[in-house]
Write a protein that holds these residues in place. Sequence first.
Motif, PDB file in Angstrom:
ATOM      1  N   GLY A  58      -5.342  10.408   1.888  1.00 54.36           N
ATOM      2  CA  GLY A  58      -6.580   9.641   1.925  1.00 54.36           C
ATOM      3  C   GLY A  58      -6.986   9.367   3.348  1.00 54.36           C
ATOM      4  O   GLY A  58      -6.941  10.255   4.201  1.00 54.36           O
ATOM      5  N   ALA A  59      -7.344   8.134   3.622  1.00 50.40           N
ATOM      6  CA  ALA A  59      -7.744   7.748   4.967  1.00 50.40           C
ATOM      7  C   ALA A  59      -6.518   7.519   5.838  1.00 50.40           C
ATOM      8  O   ALA A  59      -5.387   7.437   5.345  1.00 50.40           O
ATOM      9  CB  ALA A  59      -8.602   6.489   4.900  1.00 50.40           C
ATOM     10  N   MET A  60      -6.723   7.418   7.146  1.00 47.48           N
ATOM     11  CA  MET A  60      -5.588   7.148   8.040  1.00 47.48           C
ATOM     12  C   MET A  60      -5.854   5.869   8.817  1.00 47.48           C
ATOM     13  O   MET A  60      -6.985   5.402   8.932  1.00 47.48           O
ATOM     14  CB  MET A  60      -5.360   8.320   8.991  1.00 47.48           C
ATOM     15  CG  MET A  60      -6.464   8.583   9.988  1.00 47.48           C
ATOM     16  SD  MET A  60      -6.055   9.965  11.070  1.00 47.48           S
ATOM     17  CE  MET A  60      -7.445   9.901  12.212  1.00 47.48           C
ATOM     18  N   GLY A  61      -4.761   5.315   9.393  1.00 46.10           N
ATOM     19  CA  GLY A  61      -4.863   4.073  10.139  1.00 46.10           C
ATOM     20  C   GLY A  61      -3.685   3.174   9.838  1.00 46.10           C
ATOM     21  O   GLY A  61      -2.823   3.484   9.006  1.00 46.10           O
ATOM     22  N   PRO A  62      -3.627   2.005  10.457  1.00 46.56           N
ATOM     23  CA  PRO A  62      -2.519   1.082  10.223  1.00 46.56           C
ATOM     24  C   PRO A  62      -2.780   0.173   9.024  1.00 46.56           C
ATOM     25  O   PRO A  62      -3.911  -0.246   8.772  1.00 46.56           O
ATOM     26  CB  PRO A  62      -2.472   0.274  11.517  1.00 46.56           C
ATOM     27  CG  PRO A  62      -3.884   0.267  12.006  1.00 46.56           C
ATOM     28  CD  PRO A  62      -4.479   1.574  11.589  1.00 46.56           C
ATOM     29  N   VAL A  63      -1.734  -0.104   8.270  1.00 49.63           N
ATOM     30  CA  VAL A  63      -1.799  -1.063   7.162  1.00 49.63           C
ATOM     31  C   VAL A  63      -0.528  -1.897   7.215  1.00 49.63           C
ATOM     32  O   VAL A  63       0.438  -1.560   7.909  1.00 49.63           O
ATOM     33  CB  VAL A  63      -1.901  -0.359   5.795  1.00 49.63           C
ATOM     34  CG1 VAL A  63      -3.172   0.461   5.690  1.00 49.63           C
ATOM     35  CG2 VAL A  63      -0.688   0.518   5.543  1.00 49.63           C
ATOM     36  N   THR A  64      -0.542  -2.980   6.422  1.00 52.28           N
ATOM     37  CA  THR A  64       0.673  -3.775   6.287  1.00 52.28           C
ATOM     38  C   THR A  64       1.117  -3.759   4.842  1.00 52.28           C
ATOM     39  O   THR A  64       0.304  -3.705   3.914  1.00 52.28           O
ATOM     40  CB  THR A  64       0.459  -5.231   6.739  1.00 52.28           C
ATOM     41  OG1 THR A  64      -0.600  -5.813   5.966  1.00 52.28           O
ATOM     42  CG2 THR A  64       0.116  -5.297   8.217  1.00 52.28           C
ATOM     43  N   VAL A  65       2.425  -3.805   4.667  1.00 49.55           N
ATOM     44  CA  VAL A  65       3.033  -3.850   3.336  1.00 49.55           C
ATOM     45  C   VAL A  65       3.822  -5.142   3.239  1.00 49.55           C
ATOM     46  O   VAL A  65       4.545  -5.525   4.168  1.00 49.55           O
ATOM     47  CB  VAL A  65       3.953  -2.637   3.102  1.00 49.55           C
ATOM     48  CG1 VAL A  65       4.701  -2.766   1.779  1.00 49.55           C
ATOM     49  CG2 VAL A  65       3.145  -1.348   3.120  1.00 49.55           C
ATOM     50  N   THR A  66       3.674  -5.817   2.097  1.00 46.07           N
ATOM     51  CA  THR A  66       4.431  -7.042   1.849  1.00 46.07           C
ATOM     52  C   THR A  66       5.080  -6.964   0.483  1.00 46.07           C
ATOM     53  O   THR A  66       4.662  -6.201  -0.390  1.00 46.07           O
ATOM     54  CB  THR A  66       3.540  -8.291   1.907  1.00 46.07           C
ATOM     55  OG1 THR A  66       2.445  -8.126   0.991  1.00 46.07           O
ATOM     56  CG2 THR A  66       3.001  -8.522   3.311  1.00 46.07           C
ATOM     57  N   ALA A  67       6.111  -7.772   0.325  1.00 45.14           N
ATOM     58  CA  ALA A  67       6.781  -7.917  -0.969  1.00 45.14           C
ATOM     59  C   ALA A  67       6.678  -9.379  -1.380  1.00 45.14           C
ATOM     60  O   ALA A  67       6.872 -10.276  -0.547  1.00 45.14           O
ATOM     61  CB  ALA A  67       8.234  -7.478  -0.870  1.00 45.14           C
ATOM     62  N   SER A  68       6.396  -9.614  -2.655  1.00 42.79           N
ATOM     63  CA  SER A  68       6.205 -10.980  -3.138  1.00 42.79           C
ATOM     64  C   SER A  68       7.062 -11.223  -4.366  1.00 42.79           C
ATOM     65  O   SER A  68       7.287 -10.319  -5.185  1.00 42.79           O
ATOM     66  CB  SER A  68       4.737 -11.226  -3.493  1.00 42.79           C
ATOM     67  OG  SER A  68       3.895 -10.972  -2.372  1.00 42.79           O
ATOM     68  N   ALA A  69       7.515 -12.488  -4.496  1.00 40.93           N
ATOM     69  CA  ALA A  69       8.285 -12.896  -5.672  1.00 40.93           C
ATOM     70  C   ALA A  69       8.332 -14.404  -5.704  1.00 40.93           C
ATOM     71  O   ALA A  69       8.457 -15.061  -4.651  1.00 40.93           O
ATOM     72  CB  ALA A  69       9.699 -12.317  -5.630  1.00 40.93           C
ATOM     73  N   LEU A  70       8.200 -14.959  -6.917  1.00 36.60           N
ATOM     74  CA  LEU A  70       8.302 -16.408  -7.133  1.00 36.60           C
ATOM     75  C   LEU A  70       7.405 -17.194  -6.179  1.00 36.60           C
ATOM     76  O   LEU A  70       7.760 -18.270  -5.703  1.00 36.60           O
ATOM     77  CB  LEU A  70       9.757 -16.870  -6.962  1.00 36.60           C
ATOM     78  CG  LEU A  70      10.785 -16.271  -7.937  1.00 36.60           C
ATOM     79  CD1 LEU A  70      12.178 -16.794  -7.621  1.00 36.60           C
ATOM     80  CD2 LEU A  70      10.412 -16.582  -9.379  1.00 36.60           C
ATOM     81  N   GLY A  71       6.249 -16.618  -5.864  1.00 37.67           N
ATOM     82  CA  GLY A  71       5.298 -17.308  -5.022  1.00 37.67           C
ATOM     83  C   GLY A  71       5.537 -17.166  -3.541  1.00 37.67           C
ATOM     84  O   GLY A  71       4.763 -17.685  -2.732  1.00 37.67           O
ATOM     85  N   GLY A  72       6.573 -16.467  -3.158  1.00 34.07           N
ATOM     86  CA  GLY A  72       6.843 -16.252  -1.742  1.00 34.07           C
ATOM     87  C   GLY A  72       6.491 -14.833  -1.333  1.00 34.07           C
ATOM     88  O   GLY A  72       6.415 -13.926  -2.161  1.00 34.07           O
ATOM     89  N   THR A  73       6.318 -14.630  -0.032  1.00 32.04           N
ATOM     90  CA  THR A  73       5.930 -13.315   0.494  1.00 32.04           C
ATOM     91  C   THR A  73       6.767 -12.980   1.726  1.00 32.04           C
ATOM     92  O   THR A  73       7.067 -13.861   2.542  1.00 32.04           O
ATOM     93  CB  THR A  73       4.443 -13.297   0.877  1.00 32.04           C
ATOM     94  OG1 THR A  73       3.661 -13.645  -0.264  1.00 32.04           O
ATOM     95  CG2 THR A  73       4.011 -11.909   1.371  1.00 32.04           C
ATOM     96  N   SER A  74       7.118 -11.724   1.849  1.00 33.58           N
ATOM     97  CA  SER A  74       7.923 -11.264   2.980  1.00 33.58           C
ATOM     98  C   SER A  74       7.076 -11.184   4.248  1.00 33.58           C
ATOM     99  O   SER A  74       5.846 -11.226   4.210  1.00 33.58           O
ATOM    100  CB  SER A  74       8.501  -9.882   2.694  1.00 33.58           C
ATOM    101  OG  SER A  74       7.461  -8.924   2.646  1.00 33.58           O
TER     102      SER A  74
END
Length: 843
Positions: free
Chosen positions: A106-122
Amino acid sequence: MGRFRSLSLRLAVAFLSFLTITGCGGGSHPGPPLFPGRINLNPGSATSLVLGGTLTFTASVQTASGTNLAVPVTYSSSDPSILNLAPNGVACAGHWDVAFTTCTPGAMGPVTVTASALGGTSVPTYVFVHPPIDNITVVGVIPDGAQVQEPCLSQSQSMTVEAHAYSQGTDITASVGPFTWSANNASVVSLTPLTNNAFNFATNQATAKANTPGITYIYASANGVSSSSFQQPQLTNAQGAGSPVLDFFATCPVQNIALELGAAGSGRTTFNVPKGSASQTVIATVTDIMGVSSLPNTDGGIVLSKIPLTWTSSQPGSIGTPTSGCTQSCALSLSTPGSATVTASCSPPTCNVGFPTIPNAFLTNGVIDSNKITACTNFFKALYPQLADCGELIPVPVYASPVFVNPGNPTLPLSPMAAISGIVTGSTSSPTVFASSTGCAQEPPSTCNTSAYFVSTRTSAGNENPLPVSPNSFLFDPTGGKVWMGSDFGAQIVTPSNLGTANSPFTPLGTVTGNVLASSLNGAIAAFSDTVHTPNQVYIVNSSNTGSPTALSIPGPLAPQKEIAGFSPDGLKTFIIAGPNLTSMYVYSSLQALQGPIALAQPGTAIAFSPNGAFTFVAESGLNSFNLTAFANCINPAVAPIQPAASIALPGAPLLMKVLPALHIDGKDSFGNTIPDGVHVLILDSNGFDIVTSKISPPATGKLCPQGIQFVSGDPLRAVQRIELGQGTLQPVNFFYSADDTQLYVVSSSSSSIIVYSFITGSVIGGIELQNNATPITADMSVDAGTIVIAGSDGMLHEVSTALGGSDSVPISFPNIPNGLNPFCSFTPLAGPCTLNVVQSRP
């Protein structure tokens, strides 16, 4: 899409069910509520991903106290049009199909990835999505207002290096993200990535800090692609011309090493102390090719530190250098009376790193191009006058110098042998002697078993020790820790201290067979020659890796001659004299291919080395011509051919050769001439000694290699000074010198008397008679020079004291081995009984 909604619904139901189970039910008391203290996302650092590629993310959920929680985790991308995530954490650089099996770019560029559980986020992880990388380059850059020293950086100086990634000729660096930095010679440069403080990930730049002298290539990699080129920053001179393109990073090579006792500038290079004295400390003053030295200064300039020099002693059993911990100073251990020379060198692969590499910037079609070196010199010398020649950037070993270099001040002369000379005095002691026989050398173990003795007293031979194979040769390593044992049926290492214990004293050397020729000064490496099997081989064996010897195909000499070998004091090179008539020399180093054959003027008879390790001396003997030839040990054959650095004619055929460790000979030759100070090479022929004196000088200006060497003589009529023994024709088996260089001892197989010559009187002052009227078969001398050990024709071990005119103590006999007819072998070869013909004093 429907399947995705169905999956999401099932996950939601499962999640709600989990909360219901953990929150109530069964009349039990409710537990504490679960809150995530930490969500760990892996990978947690910025990474890159090519368009259409995939990357698996995983996450763990923990409470504040560190307890792992088995709860569902949701992964999300800040821009799903660039990076799309499947529910199981597999990221697609583009778009997943409905089954999450096919990723479409698809497109290129920077993104961020996060993980979430029980209302919290990495903490988010940055992912840079980019087109395929087909090329990466690395260049040095000059920050605004900064100055970069070229063509090399002195230790602790730094430059900025910058990586650029390309895809089909387009610079895509901005979309690639962090680069991974490396160097092929990692000790030369310290690489520290520069970080984007706003987002806490590395940029495409790094700081390259000069560390150990030498050259290296710097690499940047991203997404599995490594850079193909490096270029130092290009400088511009006053005329607007750009500097030559240099494709390597260099920490300025060491140019000069001055060795002195006690303190830099002391000028002291010799010591004579009694045993038990405090250790003598040798100071090495090191200067690089840009004039930066290890001397302290008050102007805030660079001070070279912890340069990894190689320290060696010619007789480590008497005057030792620590196996580790010595860099620019070294405290010598004075373990026993005796004498030795101590030196230090900047030797690859640990110093002046990169030998024998020649940078591509100095090559044309793979051949060194002097025009390119000249262009480099002319440009940078105008900016840095202290730089003499860009050719000094090509790594070579640099050996101790006869001058002390003080930047900005005149140089001061030091010892003409360019090394430290030491004598330790004191009462001598009985040596420990290794004794055996090579009478069964040609017999397999099934036919003949051979025993050896480790004699530790002057009254008894002690216990016999059966050997696993019959030997053809033995050699104590100079440190005294082991004996290298040659055999036609499998060479071995013998550890004498293990004899008679539960620990095996024998270490087989795999497929290595043949005679042991030489051992390195540190005892780690030995050379063996196999002229029995076809093709002839010379094996180089490292005691730390006995299963992987290096086999060199070198033609052996015609029987009964044997190859001659020696290791340069720094261990960098092995010199081997071989060929049908011993007229060829070969040079081997683990850092470069075998060199040779190098033609000798006459057949070689012996090898020795200068005290500072810079030169190899080869004694040569032809039908009517005899020579001593010196070869420089620093030569890189890709730069210059290996050829004699100096040669001098000898009056007689050389039989044995040794280099004296002490600097001054207090005496005269047979013609009444004073012997000048310098490197004294003693060469024994059938009537007496040649004394060849040489003096070492620094290399020519702009060169690191070779040092100069000049033969000198105190005799106005003769180039070689002479000692006539006046004892008729000799058949020497060995000769020795006293620790203070005042006396010589000649052991000849034709006489039961050891000849004693005094330099002080300039004459033979007597002889030491062997008991039983025995004649010597072989001989060795103890480290403290107090005892000569001899295998006598009477089959006994004679330990001859050199004190008070000398005397032969009660000879030691050897009883027959169990079920044998002699002390050493279980079988009587056709050549006759096995007799004592190996005696070696433990160093």
